[in-house]
Scaffold this active site. Sequence first.
Site, PDB file in Angstrom:
ATOM      1  NE  ARG A  14      -1.184   2.398   2.946  1.00  0.00           N
ATOM      2  CZ  ARG A  14      -0.627   3.480   3.474  1.00  0.00           C
ATOM      3  NH1 ARG A  14      -0.521   4.592   2.765  1.00  0.00           N
ATOM      4  NH2 ARG A  14      -0.118   3.458   4.698  1.00  0.00           N
ATOM      5  CG  ASP A  15       3.016   4.394   3.072  1.00  0.00           C
ATOM      6  OD1 ASP A  15       2.937   5.276   2.213  1.00  0.00           O
ATOM      7  OD2 ASP A  15       3.282   4.645   4.264  1.00  0.00           O
ATOM      8  CG  HIS A 206       3.744   4.652   9.261  1.00  0.00           C
ATOM      9  ND1 HIS A 206       3.248   3.611   8.495  1.00  0.00           N
ATOM     10  CD2 HIS A 206       3.938   5.682   8.386  1.00  0.00           C
ATOM     11  CE1 HIS A 206       3.148   3.998   7.224  1.00  0.00           C
ATOM     12  NE2 HIS A 206       3.562   5.252   7.145  1.00  0.00           N
ATOM     13  CG  HIS A 208       7.317   7.827   5.336  1.00  0.00           C
ATOM     14  ND1 HIS A 208       7.102   7.423   4.047  1.00  0.00           N
ATOM     15  CD2 HIS A 208       6.151   7.599   5.987  1.00  0.00           C
ATOM     16  CE1 HIS A 208       5.861   6.986   3.917  1.00  0.00           C
ATOM     17  NE2 HIS A 208       5.253   7.085   5.091  1.00  0.00           N
ATOM     18  CB  CYS A 239       2.151  10.381   1.326  1.00  0.00           C
ATOM     19  SG  CYS A 239       0.455  10.995   1.274  1.00  0.00           S
ATOM     20  CG  ASN A 248       6.696   3.491   4.505  1.00  0.00           C
ATOM     21  OD1 ASN A 248       6.168   3.686   3.432  1.00  0.00           O
ATOM     22  ND2 ASN A 248       6.115   3.738   5.652  1.00  0.00           N
TER      23      ASN A 248
HETATM   24  P1  HMG Z   1     -13.529  13.995  -1.998  1.00  0.00           P
HETATM   25  O1  HMG Z   1     -13.263  14.454  -3.380  1.00  0.00           O
HETATM   26  O2  HMG Z   1     -13.593  15.028  -0.926  1.00  0.00           O
HETATM   27  O3  HMG Z   1     -14.830  13.141  -1.788  1.00  0.00           O
HETATM   28  O4  HMG Z   1     -12.450  12.884  -1.631  1.00  0.00           O
HETATM   29  P2  HMG Z   1     -16.030  12.737  -2.696  1.00  0.00           P
HETATM   30  O5  HMG Z   1     -16.968  12.025  -1.781  1.00  0.00           O
HETATM   31  O6  HMG Z   1     -16.515  13.913  -3.482  1.00  0.00           O
HETATM   32  O7  HMG Z   1     -15.403  11.662  -3.701  1.00  0.00           O
HETATM   33  C1  HMG Z   1     -14.496  11.977  -4.734  1.00  0.00           C
HETATM   34  C2  HMG Z   1     -14.429  10.841  -5.717  1.00  0.00           C
HETATM   35  O8  HMG Z   1     -13.938   9.695  -5.036  1.00  0.00           O
HETATM   36  C3  HMG Z   1     -15.797  10.447  -6.252  1.00  0.00           C
HETATM   37  O9  HMG Z   1     -15.591   9.894  -7.548  1.00  0.00           O
HETATM   38  C4  HMG Z   1     -16.214   9.340  -5.329  1.00  0.00           C
HETATM   39  O10 HMG Z   1     -17.138   8.454  -5.921  1.00  0.00           O
HETATM   40  C5  HMG Z   1     -14.890   8.638  -5.080  1.00  0.00           C
HETATM   41  P3  HMG Z   1     -15.675  10.797  -8.866  1.00  0.00           P
HETATM   42  O11 HMG Z   1     -17.022  11.462  -8.809  1.00  0.00           O
HETATM   43  O12 HMG Z   1     -14.549  11.781  -8.790  1.00  0.00           O
HETATM   44  O13 HMG Z   1     -15.501   9.799  -9.986  1.00  0.00           O
HETATM   45  N1  HMG Z   1     -14.779   7.939  -3.801  1.00  0.00           N
HETATM   46  C6  HMG Z   1     -14.261   6.709  -3.690  1.00  0.00           C
HETATM   47  N2  HMG Z   1     -13.814   5.852  -4.621  1.00  0.00           N
HETATM   48  C7  HMG Z   1     -13.348   4.664  -4.171  1.00  0.00           C
HETATM   49  N3  HMG Z   1     -13.323   4.318  -2.871  1.00  0.00           N
HETATM   50  C8  HMG Z   1     -13.774   5.163  -1.926  1.00  0.00           C
HETATM   51  C9  HMG Z   1     -14.282   6.413  -2.339  1.00  0.00           C
HETATM   52  N4  HMG Z   1     -14.793   7.456  -1.672  1.00  0.00           N
HETATM   53  C10 HMG Z   1     -15.087   8.386  -2.581  1.00  0.00           C
HETATM   54  N5  HMG Z   1     -13.716   4.800  -0.652  1.00  0.00           N
HETATM   55  C11 HMG Z   1     -11.546  11.072  -0.334  1.00  0.00           C
HETATM   56  C12 HMG Z   1     -12.377  12.356  -0.332  1.00  0.00           C
HETATM   57  C13 HMG Z   1     -11.196  10.757   1.101  1.00  0.00           C
HETATM   58  C14 HMG Z   1     -12.361   9.951  -0.962  1.00  0.00           C
HETATM   59  C15 HMG Z   1     -10.272  11.320  -1.180  1.00  0.00           C
HETATM   60  O14 HMG Z   1      -9.660  12.468  -0.659  1.00  0.00           O
HETATM   61  C16 HMG Z   1      -9.305  10.179  -1.101  1.00  0.00           C
HETATM   62  O15 HMG Z   1      -9.578   9.083  -1.592  1.00  0.00           O
HETATM   63  N6  HMG Z   1      -8.118  10.412  -0.496  1.00  0.00           N
HETATM   64  C17 HMG Z   1      -7.140   9.365  -0.328  1.00  0.00           C
HETATM   65  C18 HMG Z   1      -5.774   9.952  -0.224  1.00  0.00           C
HETATM   66  C19 HMG Z   1      -4.770   8.848  -0.026  1.00  0.00           C
HETATM   67  O16 HMG Z   1      -5.041   7.683  -0.237  1.00  0.00           O
HETATM   68  N7  HMG Z   1      -3.534   9.229   0.415  1.00  0.00           N
HETATM   69  C20 HMG Z   1      -2.482   8.298   0.637  1.00  0.00           C
HETATM   70  C21 HMG Z   1      -2.735   7.371   1.781  1.00  0.00           C
HETATM   71  S1  HMG Z   1      -2.498   8.118   3.387  1.00  0.00           S
HETATM   72  C22 HMG Z   1      -0.781   7.992   3.665  1.00  0.00           C
HETATM   73  O17 HMG Z   1      -0.051   7.612   2.793  1.00  0.00           O
HETATM   74  C23 HMG Z   1      -0.252   8.306   5.044  1.00  0.00           C
HETATM   75  C24 HMG Z   1       0.055   7.038   5.874  1.00  0.00           C
HETATM   76  O18 HMG Z   1       0.952   6.187   5.191  1.00  0.00           O
HETATM   77  C25 HMG Z   1       0.648   7.454   7.217  1.00  0.00           C
HETATM   78  C26 HMG Z   1       1.807   8.452   7.049  1.00  0.00           C
HETATM   79  O19 HMG Z   1       2.869   8.071   6.519  1.00  0.00           O
HETATM   80  O20 HMG Z   1       1.593   9.592   7.415  1.00  0.00           O
HETATM   81  C27 HMG Z   1      -1.235   6.240   6.153  1.00  0.00           C
HETATM   82 MG    MG Z   2       3.110   6.400   5.268  1.00  0.00          MG
END
Ligand code: HMG
Ligand code: MG
Length: 285
Positions: A14-15, A206, A208, A239, A248
Amino acid sequence: MADREVVIVEVGPRDGLQNEKVPIATADKLALIGKLASVGLARIEATAFVSPRWVPQMADHDAVMRCLFPRPGVTYSALVPNERGAEAALAAGAQALAVFTAASESFSQKNTNCSIAEGISRFEPVLALARSAGVPVRGYVSCALDCPYEGEIAPSAVAEVTARLLAIGCSEIALSDTIGRGTPDRTAQMIEAALRVAAATKLAGHFHDTSGRALGNVEAAWRLGLRVFDGAIGGTGGCPYAPGAAGNLATERLAAHFAAKGIETGIDLVALRSAAAWIGTLLRS
Ligand code: HMG
Ligand code: MG
């Protein structure tokens, strides 16, 4: 095998992969997860049920989760941002979920398009679904040390978000140095703050490795009683919404670190290094 004294959570699929620009074939992701599951890792974060528009590399989340080969002693988890993601992940067979927010408002907005409070309220139905399904939910606190937009983050902000995630039912909080600028001293201060609201058994590290200090941060956290640490095979990752975030901490370095201390992680280091070499070749090809 002796009991694990430290648990390593593998977040590479994933990450590690989410920031790769060239699409990686689902079959290759499954091959990677298969290798990781065979080296003794007990917890693998396999994919993310997030918007494919936001993170294109995770668009095949459903296929990845459905095709995983169940293996005794291995739990496959999925990162989810909301109820929709949780429903889909559980339907596809996820055995654990992870939600994610931040100790920085700016990062929360950039990464999830909502405030910290809005994010946490989106998690409440996720926790309800997980409770019905009997699966645990980890909560990530990003920017636990520094934010790419706000700079240094106060340890008290991390403690506050940690307490809120525990209050809604998360079973573990992953304190995350998203951009890898932390030092062991600041890590210790941040963890001491988190320990005022959570037992060490509820916390994971966690880190990086952007500045090459992630192992030092692990060591600082370990001294304060943490026993769960994340790694990404081959040091992959970053990210997409955290400029400057590198990979990471490499799982093989993390596992070797504890092996050198005589601490049991349950991992076969030779097989783990072979998996790291394999993913390195794949990502360079
Ligand atoms: P949004 O634009 O505010 O919300 O996104 P929305 O409800 O308007 O949805 C936008 C689009 O996403 C729509 O589709 C929805 O249908 C779809 P469109 O109309 O554009 O075709 N949608 C989804 N599709 C699939 N699965 C879902 C889903 N929900 C909505 N569950 C949202 C809000 C949270 C969805 C968006 O901002 C998002 O997906 N963000 C994810 C960002 C991400 O994954 N970042 C990386 C992971 S976090 C990380 O790496 C940190 C970590 O490792 C810890 C660290 O190191 O700090 C964990
Ligand atoms: Mg991370």
